[in-house]
Scaffold this active site. Structure first.
Site, PDB file in Angstrom:
ATOM      1  N   HIS A   1      -5.164 -14.329  10.547  1.00 52.03           N
ATOM      2  CA  HIS A   1      -4.504 -14.068   9.262  1.00 52.03           C
ATOM      3  C   HIS A   1      -4.705 -12.646   8.762  1.00 52.03           C
ATOM      4  O   HIS A   1      -3.777 -12.037   8.219  1.00 52.03           O
ATOM      5  CB  HIS A   1      -5.071 -15.051   8.238  1.00 52.03           C
ATOM      6  CG  HIS A   1      -4.459 -14.965   6.882  1.00 52.03           C
ATOM      7  ND1 HIS A   1      -3.114 -15.200   6.640  1.00 52.03           N
ATOM      8  CD2 HIS A   1      -5.001 -14.669   5.663  1.00 52.03           C
ATOM      9  CE1 HIS A   1      -2.863 -15.069   5.345  1.00 52.03           C
ATOM     10  NE2 HIS A   1      -3.979 -14.725   4.737  1.00 52.03           N
TER      11      HIS A   1
ATOM     12  N   ARG B   1     -13.052 -19.103   3.252  1.00 51.31           N
ATOM     13  CA  ARG B   1     -12.163 -19.290   4.403  1.00 51.31           C
ATOM     14  C   ARG B   1     -12.882 -19.334   5.743  1.00 51.31           C
ATOM     15  O   ARG B   1     -12.519 -20.097   6.633  1.00 51.31           O
ATOM     16  CB  ARG B   1     -11.234 -18.081   4.406  1.00 51.31           C
ATOM     17  CG  ARG B   1      -9.863 -18.387   4.722  1.00 51.31           C
ATOM     18  CD  ARG B   1      -9.017 -17.226   4.380  1.00 51.31           C
ATOM     19  NE  ARG B   1      -8.243 -17.468   3.178  1.00 51.31           N
ATOM     20  CZ  ARG B   1      -7.364 -16.619   2.700  1.00 51.31           C
ATOM     21  NH1 ARG B   1      -7.172 -15.462   3.297  1.00 51.31           N
ATOM     22  NH2 ARG B   1      -6.678 -16.906   1.622  1.00 51.31           N
TER      23      ARG B   1
ATOM     24  N   ALA C   1       0.834  -1.205   0.000  1.00 50.21           N
ATOM     25  CA  ALA C   1       0.000   0.000   0.000  1.00 50.21           C
ATOM     26  C   ALA C   1       0.871   1.259   0.000  1.00 50.21           C
ATOM     27  O   ALA C   1       0.716   2.134  -0.864  1.00 50.21           O
ATOM     28  CB  ALA C   1      -0.924  -0.022   1.221  1.00 50.21           C
TER      29      ALA C   1
ATOM     30  N   LYS D   1       8.887   0.701  10.489  1.00 50.68           N
ATOM     31  CA  LYS D   1       9.451   0.410  11.809  1.00 50.68           C
ATOM     32  C   LYS D   1      10.482  -0.718  11.842  1.00 50.68           C
ATOM     33  O   LYS D   1      11.097  -0.935  12.878  1.00 50.68           O
ATOM     34  CB  LYS D   1       8.336   0.133  12.812  1.00 50.68           C
ATOM     35  CG  LYS D   1       7.575  -1.159  12.630  1.00 50.68           C
ATOM     36  CD  LYS D   1       6.568  -1.316  13.777  1.00 50.68           C
ATOM     37  CE  LYS D   1       5.690  -2.509  13.581  1.00 50.68           C
ATOM     38  NZ  LYS D   1       4.763  -2.722  14.689  1.00 50.68           N
TER      39      LYS D   1
ATOM     40  N   TYR E   1       5.130 -11.724   2.745  1.00 46.15           N
ATOM     41  CA  TYR E   1       4.831 -13.143   2.994  1.00 46.15           C
ATOM     42  C   TYR E   1       3.644 -13.660   2.187  1.00 46.15           C
ATOM     43  O   TYR E   1       3.280 -14.822   2.320  1.00 46.15           O
ATOM     44  CB  TYR E   1       4.599 -13.359   4.498  1.00 46.15           C
ATOM     45  CG  TYR E   1       5.855 -13.017   5.282  1.00 46.15           C
ATOM     46  CD1 TYR E   1       6.863 -13.967   5.431  1.00 46.15           C
ATOM     47  CD2 TYR E   1       6.070 -11.738   5.774  1.00 46.15           C
ATOM     48  CE1 TYR E   1       8.034 -13.646   6.097  1.00 46.15           C
ATOM     49  CE2 TYR E   1       7.242 -11.406   6.443  1.00 46.15           C
ATOM     50  CZ  TYR E   1       8.226 -12.367   6.601  1.00 46.15           C
ATOM     51  OH  TYR E   1       9.397 -12.045   7.240  1.00 46.15           O
TER      52      TYR E   1
ATOM     53  N   ARG F   1     -13.125 -11.671   3.919  1.00 43.85           N
ATOM     54  CA  ARG F   1     -12.414 -11.339   2.679  1.00 43.85           C
ATOM     55  C   ARG F   1     -12.284 -12.551   1.767  1.00 43.85           C
ATOM     56  O   ARG F   1     -11.925 -13.647   2.218  1.00 43.85           O
ATOM     57  CB  ARG F   1     -11.012 -10.824   3.019  1.00 43.85           C
ATOM     58  CG  ARG F   1     -10.125 -10.609   1.825  1.00 43.85           C
ATOM     59  CD  ARG F   1      -8.805 -10.029   2.246  1.00 43.85           C
ATOM     60  NE  ARG F   1      -8.007 -10.969   2.992  1.00 43.85           N
ATOM     61  CZ  ARG F   1      -7.019 -11.694   2.478  1.00 43.85           C
ATOM     62  NH1 ARG F   1      -6.713 -11.593   1.192  1.00 43.85           N
ATOM     63  NH2 ARG F   1      -6.336 -12.518   3.245  1.00 43.85           N
TER      64      ARG F   1
ATOM     65  N   HIS G   1      -7.078 -17.944   8.955  1.00 44.04           N
ATOM     66  CA  HIS G   1      -6.731 -18.789   7.799  1.00 44.04           C
ATOM     67  C   HIS G   1      -6.833 -20.242   8.243  1.00 44.04           C
ATOM     68  O   HIS G   1      -6.313 -20.605   9.299  1.00 44.04           O
ATOM     69  CB  HIS G   1      -5.311 -18.473   7.312  1.00 44.04           C
ATOM     70  CG  HIS G   1      -5.029 -18.989   5.937  1.00 44.04           C
ATOM     71  ND1 HIS G   1      -4.970 -20.329   5.656  1.00 44.04           N
ATOM     72  CD2 HIS G   1      -4.811 -18.354   4.766  1.00 44.04           C
ATOM     73  CE1 HIS G   1      -4.716 -20.486   4.359  1.00 44.04           C
ATOM     74  NE2 HIS G   1      -4.626 -19.296   3.795  1.00 44.04           N
TER      75      HIS G   1
ATOM     76  N   GLY H   1      -0.375 -16.962  -2.060  1.00 44.74           N
ATOM     77  CA  GLY H   1      -1.296 -17.367  -3.137  1.00 44.74           C
ATOM     78  C   GLY H   1      -1.241 -16.480  -4.359  1.00 44.74           C
ATOM     79  O   GLY H   1      -1.058 -16.956  -5.485  1.00 44.74           O
TER      80      GLY H   1
ATOM     81  N   GLU I   1      -8.377 -20.407  -5.393  1.00 40.62           N
ATOM     82  CA  GLU I   1      -8.424 -20.465  -3.924  1.00 40.62           C
ATOM     83  C   GLU I   1      -9.873 -20.524  -3.465  1.00 40.62           C
ATOM     84  O   GLU I   1     -10.796 -20.388  -4.294  1.00 40.62           O
ATOM     85  CB  GLU I   1      -7.712 -19.239  -3.332  1.00 40.62           C
ATOM     86  CG  GLU I   1      -6.209 -19.266  -3.586  1.00 40.62           C
ATOM     87  CD  GLU I   1      -5.490 -18.059  -3.024  1.00 40.62           C
ATOM     88  OE1 GLU I   1      -5.676 -17.765  -1.844  1.00 40.62           O
ATOM     89  OE2 GLU I   1      -4.752 -17.420  -3.787  1.00 40.62           O
TER      90      GLU I   1
END
Ligand code: FAD
Ligand code: SIN
Length: 510
Positions: A340, A279, A14, A36, A46, A375, A232, A49, A116
């Site tokens: 997640h 999910r 972002a 930071k 990380y 989501r 997740h 998918g 997914e």
């Protein structure tokens, strides 16, 4: 005090993609990114998918992606936002590719599309099982090439500076020198990512402590839908607390089965989409199975899959499993749900504007209306890409009324006080994580939430008192922020009465 035109807090997808665009558009303006940890450390890095984008218009359509997103969000998505984000996907992908990000192709030279949970078609654009790391690499390289961008790594933003509901910048702690400096900016963008470490058991890296949301909350920004925490279904099971290695949902998209210890493919009992249900449903089903059996984990069975093709698509997952003694061609992978993603956050409009003037929020820390109650997989990178572009387009075409040049921001006063005992902070953090796992997890109870709120308010007071007599540090602020965000989650969970998507609550006690 240091002045800058644009202050961006956070260096994930972002923050960085906004920085690249605004730096190109206004070469004479100064852009400062405060982050930071190391600049590349982020949830973005990380992501496994991929990015959900409609690229194959023969099989797929915007309508299908919109529909899948709306179904997943369980009636709480903003349909206008969903349409806007889905239809802008291809343009944002083109841009990423133009910045050097590489995505896997099939033997015909077209983008290789993964699948997914919750997706009716294959539409997930990916770079093996390391999509996020590839994106972060490419965009960080772009950022470093811009002369008008300064990246301040190991700089911890502690609070926003506001006056009459207008943001004037932020106070930032240089973790290398321990100095706090006020950064005065015309525009401030919060791009601080997720909250995983409130729960301890999470797929998120250690930086995910909800700082931006806590800062925005202290500045009285509107923050909503914090009750919608996404778990997740398939984090690798181990007995430690802390970040969990993710076994991508794309592995189930590739054909892996979920089984109980006895080999039962239990998802057939819960949803006609089986392992590829959304999910929320898969995590809730695993939670029920574990409660029924008393087992610690369920298993992901990949033993029937084409091993060579698996290794090609998921080299990191294959290697990680192998290193800990799991041969995926013979052994089932032990998995459990883990925190997640946060679906809610700092409420923004379609231009990424928060309720505070000159303050924008983008990415996981924001609540745009795309995700609703749950989501859809791989819609998060997409959301961040589309919204950073929306903020950029808005700022490129709007004259910002800024009083910052006239406002005097007083310097941060440094005082010599004793340091806070790091054991005290670590112990309180562990207690907080346990409290959140036990009371604000996949299934919640009003009675537990009320008890948790009481405890959180006590810890808030305790933390305030400590700051009066001790020197504040990044670790102190992280914990303060985690307690503040936990309080928002618990309070908003108490207020929500109906169960939706990833949110299940009972009015009774356990
Ligand atoms: P982040 O990438 O988390 O960046 C936040 C930045 O803010 C970091 O640089 C951090 O250091 C900085 N920061 C935080 N607080 C402060 C502070 N106080 N001061 C200064 N800096 C601060 N989504 C998908 O769409 N597809 C996927 O395949 C996918 N896979 C995932 C796999 C994993 C293991 C994880 C954890 C997430 C995954 N997600 C995926 C979710 C997605 O990666 C994130 O939601 C998204 O990358 C968030 O981007 P961001 O820029 O908002 O935040
Ligand atoms: C995964 O690869 O399973 C994560 C995808 C996501 O969070 O969108």
């Amino acid at each position: 005090m240091i002045t800058t035109n644009y202050l961006i807090i956070g260096s994930g997808v972002a923050g960085l993609t906004f920085a690249i665009k605004i730096a190109d558009r206004f070469p004479d303006k100064k852009i400062t990114i405060a982050t930071k940890a190391n600049a590349d450390e982020s949830n973005t890095k990380y992501a496994q998918g991929g990015i959900a984008i409609v690229t194959d218009k023969d099989e797929d359509s915007y309508q299908k992606h919109i529909q899948d997103t709306l179904i997943c969000g369980d009636g709480l998505c903003d349909e206008e936002v969903v349409k806007m984000v889905v239809t802008e996907g291809p343009k944002r992908l083109k841009e990423l590719i133009s910045w050097g990000a590489q995505f896997d192709k099939n033997s015909e030279g077209n983008l290789d599309l993964g699948k997914e949970g919750g997706h009716s078609e294959n539409r997930v654009v990916h770079h093996k099982d390391q999509t996020g790391s590839e994106i972060e690499r490419a965009i960080l390289m772009q950022v470093y090439q811009k002369e008008n961008i300064t990246v301040l790594d190991h700089h911890f933003a502690i609070d926003l500076i506001t006056e009459n509901n207008r943001c004037l910048g932020a106070s930032i702690l240089n973790q290398k020198t321990n100095e706090i400096t006020n950064y005065q900016s015309e525009i401030t963008i919060l791009a601080t990512g997720g909250i995983g470490h409130l729960y301890g058991h999470t797929t998120n890296p250690i930086i995910a402590t909800g700082d931006g949301i806590a800062m925005a909350s202290r500045a009285h920004a509107t923050i909503t839908e914090m009750e919608f925490i996404q778990f997740h279904p398939t984090a690798l099971y181990d007995t430690s607390t802390g970040s969990k290695f993710l076994i991508s949902e794309a592995v189930r998209g590739f054909g892996a089965y979920l089984r109980t210890k006895n080999g039962h493919r239990f998802m057939k009992d819960y949803d006609s989409r089986e392992e590829l249900a959304s999910r929320d449903i898969v995590s809730q089903s695993i939670d029920l199975e574990l409660k029924k059996s008393g087992d610690d984990c369920v298993y992901l069975d990949c033993t029937h899959l084409d091993l060579a093709a698996f290794i090609k698509h998921f080299p990191m997952i294959y290697k990680h499993c192998k290193n800990i003694g799991i041969d995926i061609s013979k052994d089932w992978i032990p998995v459990v749900p883990a925190q997640h993603y946060l679906c809610g956050g700092i409420t923004v409009d379609k231009n990424g504007k928060t309720s505070i003037e000159n303050l924008f929020a983008c990415g996981e820390c924001s609540r745009t209306g795309l995700h609703g109650a749950n989501r859809l997989a791989s819609n998060s990178l997409l959301e961040a890409l589309v919204y950073s572009d929306k903020i950029y387009s808005y700022l490129a075409n709007t004259t910002i009324s800024s009083s910052t040049s006239k406002t005097i921001i007083s310097d941060w006063k440094s005082e010599t006080k004793p340091e806070i005992d790091s054991n005290y902070l670590a112990t309180l953090k562990a207690k907080l994580q346990l409290l959140m796992r036990q009371n604000a997890g996949i299934v919640r109870y009003d009675s537990d939430l009320l008890k948790a709120k009481k405890q959180l308010l006590l810890w808030q007071d305790e933390m305030k008192k400590i700051a009066e007599t001790h020197q504040i540090s990044a670790a102190y602020y992280e914990l303060l922020n985690m307690i503040a965000v936990a309080t928002l989650i618990v309070e908003q969970s108490i207020v929500r009465k109906e169960n939706r998507g990833g949110f299940i609550k009972f009015n009774s006690s356990k």
